[in-house]
Design a protein around this motif. Structure first.
Motif, PDB file in Angstrom:
ATOM      1  N   MET A  68       0.877  -1.175   0.000  1.00  0.00           N
ATOM      2  CA  MET A  68       0.000   0.000   0.000  1.00  0.00           C
ATOM      3  C   MET A  68       0.916   1.227   0.000  1.00  0.00           C
ATOM      4  N   ARG A  69       0.843   2.014  -1.073  1.00  0.00           N
ATOM      5  CA  ARG A  69       1.784   3.130  -1.258  1.00  0.00           C
ATOM      6  C   ARG A  69       1.121   4.462  -0.958  1.00  0.00           C
ATOM      7  N   TYR A  70       1.812   5.340  -0.243  1.00  0.00           N
ATOM      8  CA  TYR A  70       1.353   6.719  -0.036  1.00  0.00           C
ATOM      9  C   TYR A  70       2.380   7.640  -0.701  1.00  0.00           C
ATOM     10  N   PRO A 142       3.354  -2.843   3.881  1.00  0.00           N
ATOM     11  CA  PRO A 142       3.944  -1.513   3.674  1.00  0.00           C
ATOM     12  C   PRO A 142       4.620  -1.385   2.313  1.00  0.00           C
ATOM     13  N   ASP A 143       4.631  -0.179   1.794  1.00  0.00           N
ATOM     14  CA  ASP A 143       5.376   0.133   0.565  1.00  0.00           C
ATOM     15  C   ASP A 143       5.883   1.569   0.728  1.00  0.00           C
ATOM     16  N   VAL A 144       6.201   2.217  -0.350  1.00  0.00           N
ATOM     17  CA  VAL A 144       6.710   3.590  -0.284  1.00  0.00           C
ATOM     18  C   VAL A 144       5.732   4.464   0.517  1.00  0.00           C
ATOM     19  N   GLY A 145       6.240   5.170   1.505  1.00  0.00           N
ATOM     20  CA  GLY A 145       5.427   6.112   2.273  1.00  0.00           C
ATOM     21  C   GLY A 145       4.580   5.491   3.364  1.00  0.00           C
ATOM     22  N   THR A 146       4.608   4.164   3.507  1.00  0.00           N
ATOM     23  CA  THR A 146       3.863   3.535   4.610  1.00  0.00           C
ATOM     24  C   THR A 146       4.799   2.608   5.381  1.00  0.00           C
ATOM     25  N   GLY A 184      11.504  -9.734  11.911  1.00  0.00           N
ATOM     26  CA  GLY A 184      12.309  -9.724  10.685  1.00  0.00           C
ATOM     27  C   GLY A 184      11.594  -9.164   9.467  1.00  0.00           C
ATOM     28  N   ARG A 185      10.255  -8.895   9.541  1.00  0.00           N
ATOM     29  CA  ARG A 185       9.539  -8.459   8.339  1.00  0.00           C
ATOM     30  C   ARG A 185      10.040  -7.107   7.826  1.00  0.00           C
ATOM     31  N   THR A 186      10.329  -6.173   8.757  1.00  0.00           N
ATOM     32  CA  THR A 186      10.744  -4.838   8.316  1.00  0.00           C
ATOM     33  C   THR A 186      12.026  -4.912   7.494  1.00  0.00           C
ATOM     34  N   ALA A 188      13.048  -7.602   5.874  1.00  0.00           N
ATOM     35  CA  ALA A 188      13.042  -8.764   4.974  1.00  0.00           C
ATOM     36  C   ALA A 188      13.407  -8.440   3.526  1.00  0.00           C
ATOM     37  N   THR A 189      12.878  -7.342   2.985  1.00  0.00           N
ATOM     38  CA  THR A 189      13.143  -7.058   1.572  1.00  0.00           C
ATOM     39  C   THR A 189      14.637  -6.791   1.374  1.00  0.00           C
ATOM     40  N   GLY A 190      15.199  -5.945   2.248  1.00  0.00           N
ATOM     41  CA  GLY A 190      16.633  -5.639   2.161  1.00  0.00           C
ATOM     42  C   GLY A 190      17.474  -6.883   2.357  1.00  0.00           C
ATOM     43  N   PHE A 226      17.092   5.739   0.584  1.00  0.00           N
ATOM     44  CA  PHE A 226      17.504   5.261   1.912  1.00  0.00           C
ATOM     45  C   PHE A 226      16.267   5.075   2.790  1.00  0.00           C
ATOM     46  N   GLY A 227      15.226   4.503   2.196  1.00  0.00           N
ATOM     47  CA  GLY A 227      14.009   4.204   2.961  1.00  0.00           C
ATOM     48  C   GLY A 227      14.111   2.812   3.545  1.00  0.00           C
ATOM     49  N   ASN A 228      12.987   2.158   3.688  1.00  0.00           N
ATOM     50  CA  ASN A 228      12.995   0.818   4.289  1.00  0.00           C
ATOM     51  C   ASN A 228      13.942  -0.121   3.547  1.00  0.00           C
ATOM     52  N   VAL A 229      13.747  -0.261   2.248  1.00  0.00           N
ATOM     53  CA  VAL A 229      14.522  -1.238   1.479  1.00  0.00           C
ATOM     54  C   VAL A 229      16.001  -0.838   1.416  1.00  0.00           C
ATOM     55  N   GLY A 230      16.267   0.404   1.003  1.00  0.00           N
ATOM     56  CA  GLY A 230      17.650   0.856   0.823  1.00  0.00           C
ATOM     57  C   GLY A 230      18.450   0.827   2.114  1.00  0.00           C
ATOM     58  N   GLY A 249      21.870   7.809  -2.096  1.00  0.00           N
ATOM     59  CA  GLY A 249      21.120   8.965  -2.579  1.00  0.00           C
ATOM     60  C   GLY A 249      19.725   9.063  -1.999  1.00  0.00           C
ATOM     61  N   GLU A 250      19.263  10.281  -1.857  1.00  0.00           N
ATOM     62  CA  GLU A 250      17.872  10.545  -1.448  1.00  0.00           C
ATOM     63  C   GLU A 250      17.297  11.586  -2.401  1.00  0.00           C
ATOM     64  N   ARG A 251      16.043  12.015  -2.150  1.00  0.00           N
ATOM     65  CA  ARG A 251      15.371  12.943  -3.065  1.00  0.00           C
ATOM     66  C   ARG A 251      16.136  14.250  -3.238  1.00  0.00           C
ATOM     67  N   ASN A 252      16.829  14.714  -2.160  1.00  0.00           N
ATOM     68  CA  ASN A 252      17.457  16.036  -2.208  1.00  0.00           C
ATOM     69  C   ASN A 252      18.939  16.018  -2.580  1.00  0.00           C
ATOM     70  N   ALA A 302      16.825   1.833  -5.299  1.00  0.00           N
ATOM     71  CA  ALA A 302      15.911   1.323  -4.262  1.00  0.00           C
ATOM     72  C   ALA A 302      14.905   2.408  -3.886  1.00  0.00           C
ATOM     73  N   ALA A 303      14.501   3.214  -4.892  1.00  0.00           N
ATOM     74  CA  ALA A 303      13.565   4.309  -4.587  1.00  0.00           C
ATOM     75  C   ALA A 303      12.245   4.085  -5.330  1.00  0.00           C
ATOM     76  N   LEU A 304      12.140   4.658  -6.524  1.00  0.00           N
ATOM     77  CA  LEU A 304      10.874   4.560  -7.258  1.00  0.00           C
ATOM     78  C   LEU A 304      11.113   4.050  -8.679  1.00  0.00           C
ATOM     79  N   ALA A 325      14.149  -1.547  -6.177  1.00  0.00           N
ATOM     80  CA  ALA A 325      12.828  -0.917  -6.330  1.00  0.00           C
ATOM     81  C   ALA A 325      12.032  -1.677  -7.388  1.00  0.00           C
ATOM     82  N   ASN A 326      10.747  -1.395  -7.459  1.00  0.00           N
ATOM     83  CA  ASN A 326       9.926  -1.951  -8.535  1.00  0.00           C
ATOM     84  C   ASN A 326      10.024  -1.057  -9.762  1.00  0.00           C
ATOM     85  N   GLY A 327      10.335  -1.642 -10.890  1.00  0.00           N
ATOM     86  CA  GLY A 327      10.337  -0.923 -12.165  1.00  0.00           C
ATOM     87  C   GLY A 327      11.298   0.243 -12.276  1.00  0.00           C
TER      88      GLY A 327
HETATM   89  P1  NAD Z   1      10.292   4.035   1.426  1.00  0.00           P
HETATM   90  O1  NAD Z   1       9.259   5.058   1.293  1.00  0.00           O
HETATM   91  O2  NAD Z   1      10.576   3.470   2.777  1.00  0.00           O
HETATM   92  O3  NAD Z   1      11.676   4.539   0.819  1.00  0.00           O
HETATM   93  C1  NAD Z   1      11.836   5.091  -0.458  1.00  0.00           C
HETATM   94  C2  NAD Z   1      12.931   6.118  -0.332  1.00  0.00           C
HETATM   95  O4  NAD Z   1      13.297   6.553  -1.628  1.00  0.00           O
HETATM   96  C3  NAD Z   1      12.474   7.349   0.461  1.00  0.00           C
HETATM   97  O5  NAD Z   1      13.401   7.597   1.488  1.00  0.00           O
HETATM   98  C4  NAD Z   1      12.442   8.459  -0.599  1.00  0.00           C
HETATM   99  O6  NAD Z   1      12.753   9.719  -0.061  1.00  0.00           O
HETATM  100  C5  NAD Z   1      13.501   7.969  -1.565  1.00  0.00           C
HETATM  101  N1  NAD Z   1      13.354   8.530  -2.908  1.00  0.00           N
HETATM  102  C6  NAD Z   1      12.232   8.770  -3.616  1.00  0.00           C
HETATM  103  N2  NAD Z   1      12.521   9.303  -4.816  1.00  0.00           N
HETATM  104  C7  NAD Z   1      13.866   9.387  -4.878  1.00  0.00           C
HETATM  105  C8  NAD Z   1      14.791   9.830  -5.855  1.00  0.00           C
HETATM  106  N3  NAD Z   1      14.375  10.310  -7.017  1.00  0.00           N
HETATM  107  N4  NAD Z   1      16.115   9.766  -5.573  1.00  0.00           N
HETATM  108  C9  NAD Z   1      16.559   9.266  -4.410  1.00  0.00           C
HETATM  109  N5  NAD Z   1      15.730   8.824  -3.430  1.00  0.00           N
HETATM  110  C10 NAD Z   1      14.400   8.888  -3.667  1.00  0.00           C
HETATM  111  O7  NAD Z   1       9.896   2.843   0.411  1.00  0.00           O
HETATM  112  P2  NAD Z   1      10.473   1.372   0.387  1.00  0.00           P
HETATM  113  O8  NAD Z   1       9.516   0.504   1.104  1.00  0.00           O
HETATM  114  O9  NAD Z   1      11.906   1.372   0.761  1.00  0.00           O
HETATM  115  O10 NAD Z   1      10.316   1.025  -1.167  1.00  0.00           O
HETATM  116  C11 NAD Z   1      11.317   1.355  -2.128  1.00  0.00           C
HETATM  117  C12 NAD Z   1      11.056   0.544  -3.383  1.00  0.00           C
HETATM  118  O11 NAD Z   1      11.095  -0.858  -3.085  1.00  0.00           O
HETATM  119  C13 NAD Z   1       9.707   0.777  -4.051  1.00  0.00           C
HETATM  120  O12 NAD Z   1       9.840   0.614  -5.438  1.00  0.00           O
HETATM  121  C14 NAD Z   1       8.849  -0.350  -3.487  1.00  0.00           C
HETATM  122  O13 NAD Z   1       7.736  -0.655  -4.295  1.00  0.00           O
HETATM  123  C15 NAD Z   1       9.870  -1.463  -3.479  1.00  0.00           C
HETATM  124  N6  NAD Z   1       9.550  -2.570  -2.572  1.00  0.00           N
HETATM  125  C16 NAD Z   1       9.384  -2.362  -1.243  1.00  0.00           C
HETATM  126  C17 NAD Z   1       9.114  -3.448  -0.420  1.00  0.00           C
HETATM  127  C18 NAD Z   1       8.981  -3.298   1.075  1.00  0.00           C
HETATM  128  O14 NAD Z   1       8.947  -4.328   1.765  1.00  0.00           O
HETATM  129  N7  NAD Z   1       8.946  -2.122   1.631  1.00  0.00           N
HETATM  130  C19 NAD Z   1       9.015  -4.734  -0.962  1.00  0.00           C
HETATM  131  C20 NAD Z   1       9.202  -4.907  -2.330  1.00  0.00           C
HETATM  132  C21 NAD Z   1       9.486  -3.814  -3.131  1.00  0.00           C
END
Ligand code: NAD
Length: 466
Positions: A68-70, A142-146, A184-186, A188-190, A226-230, A249-252, A302-304, A325-327
């Protein structure tokens, strides 16, 4: 080109190789059901409207599963694409779920925690009432933003609407432990992605083909996001493999250190400051897109989605891309990278670790017992008996510290990670075998493995055999 079109081009290519008929292919690409909702929530005395979607790509096995993505960028097309990736992913790692995905068009950073709770509950209520969230039919994660916080809110909502469902805790995964989550779920993807990278380094032929340096720790790694996965991937690579991560890398912008970033220090800093801009750990550059163009051995988006497209593909200078990341790579960019000889490990396999451990969590919830609860002490007793037997036969006495180190019955996290490693390694072997047979890329091979398994469901489910 849209994300959904990109995914479907890969599907079409692999389906042709498998001699799928056009009608079966069209059916396989289609979304089985979809809901779009508008939720009105009063914020600062005004009604604010939020639009969300939940797409079910394939119901060949129930429940269907997906994040579920926000995010501001959420729309129907991307939600459908992500739902279809879930179907292909689950088939690859043999997880008995159909594919789904959902999302809300929102920038969570613009709202307080209490506002997000109200918005999430309103969104979840609509989805539950329309049959798009339930332990038997459709299970978000959870997915991006959740994170586990949003999953807990959805769980609370489901429980209040369906108090007579004894399996209510299985309506979401990735929830907190005290709500029926799994240890371990949080991570798990990483952690699963780390297993993929480790597996590559167990294959000298692949190291040679990709021109990587022999040992994982000698390769320069760049991670986008550098979110959950990264962050969890970076943590495991840094601590368990002594990997050298030269840029994050991050958004900024991105943090760069040619000698490798201290990831534990960065993780601690990020938790407090929600930023990677830490000049003690490396040089910060405020041009986020430049990160992908850095010279490195392993590049990990590992972002979008659509991080690498025709716009920047010619600037990519790595040897291996791990699609965390996906796609993250568009169809056209994928073709170009293949031509350049850059090896790509595809999303539909690489980031499947999340759904693998989500499956364990769901099984735990519907079986109402924690993994390891019954057998842990029994295992420890058996190990003690073996040590005692060896001591007697060899006339020795094992010291207390050694015994303490060895005697450890598997707890829930050990079992979750063991099952995760097994799933990722088995899938690797399966995909690699097909790669050699079809002489294609890892992506083509992964789709091949997936579609071959899925075809069995479609053809035995009322469709004529082909
Ligand atoms: P998240 O929201 O925890 O982290 C994503 C991070 O990417 C955020 O910190 C965001 O600021 C950063 N980001 C966004 N745009 C960016 C850019 N242009 N440059 C650099 N950084 C940027 O999300 P997540 O759960 O880590 O998911 C990341 C990817 O992994 C997504 O594609 C998601 O669908 C995929 N994914 C996640 C899971 C999971 O368990 N969370 C599982 C399978 C796939």
């Amino acid at each position: 080109m849209s994300f959904k079109k990109n995914v479907n081009l890969h599907v079409t290519k692999s389906a042709k190789l498998l001699n799928f008929s056009n009608d079966l292919l069209e059916h396989m690409k289609s979304i089985h059901s979809l809901i779009k909702v508008n939720v009105g929530v009063v914020i600062n005395d005004k009604i604010k409207n939020f639009t969300g979607w939940r797409a079910v790509h394939s119901e060949h096995i129930l429940p269907t599963k997906g994040g579920m993505r926000y995010d501001d960028s959420v729309d129907q097309d991307d939600t459908e694409a992500l739902a279809s990736l879930m179907t292909y992913k689950c088939a690859i790692v043999n997880i008995p779920f159909g594919g789904s995905k959902g999302g809300l068009k929102i920038n969570p950073k613009n709202y307080t925690e209490e506002q997000l709770r109200v918005i999430t509950k309103a969104f979840a209520t609509k989805l539950i009432n329309k049959g798009f969230i339930s332990p038997a039919l459709n299970v978000p994660a959870p997915d991006v933003g959740t994170s586990e916080r949003e999953m807990e809110w959805i769980l609370e909502t489901y429980k209040s609407l369906r108090p007579d469902d004894i399996n209510y805790r299985g309506c979401v995964t990735g929830k907190p432990l005290h709500r029926g989550g799994i240890a371990g779920r949080t991570e798990a993807t990483g952690r699963g992605i780390e297993e993929v990278i480790r597996e590559i380094f167990r294959h000298p032929d692949l190291i040679k083909e990709s021109k990587l340096k022999n040992e994982l720790k000698n390769n320069d790694i760049v991670i986008q996001g550098f979110g959950n996965v990264g962050s969890n991937l970076a943590k495991h690579l840094y601590n368990r493999d002594k990997a050298k991560i030269i840029a994050v890398g991050e958004r900024n912008g991105y943090l760069f250190n040619k000698n490798g970033i201290d990831i534990n220090a960065l993780n601690n800093f990020y938790k407090i400051n929600k930023s990677i801009k830490n000049l003690k750990l490396g040089e910060f550059k405020d041009k986020p897109s430049e990160l992908l163009e850095l010279k490195c051995d392993i590049l990990i988006p590992a972002a979008l989605e659509n991080a690498i497209t025709v716009v920047n593909v010619d600037q990519i200078k790595c040897k291996l891309i791990i699609e965390a990341a996906n796609g993250p790579i568009s169809f056209e960019a994928d073709q170009k990278l293949n031509e350049k000889g850059i090896m790509i490990m595809p999303d539909i396999y690489v980031n499947a670790g999340g759904v693998v451990v989500s499956y364990f969590e769901w099984v735990k919830d519907i079986s109402h017992i924690r993994f390891g609860r019954v057998e842990k002490r029994f295992q420890e007793q058996k190990i003690l008996e073996i040590i005692d037997l060896i001591d007697k036969k060899t006339n020795t006495k094992t010291d207390y510290d050694t015994i303490k180190n060895i005697v450890h019955g598997a707890d829930e996290e050990d079992l979750a990670f063991s099952g995760l490693e097994d799933s990722m390694r088995n899938a690797f072997i399966e995909i690699y075998k097909v790669k050699k047979e079809i002489k294609g890329s890892f992506r083509e091979s992964a789709y091949h493995v997936s579609l071959k398994k899925l075809r069995k469901f479609y053809t035995s489910d009322g469709f004529p055999k082909r």
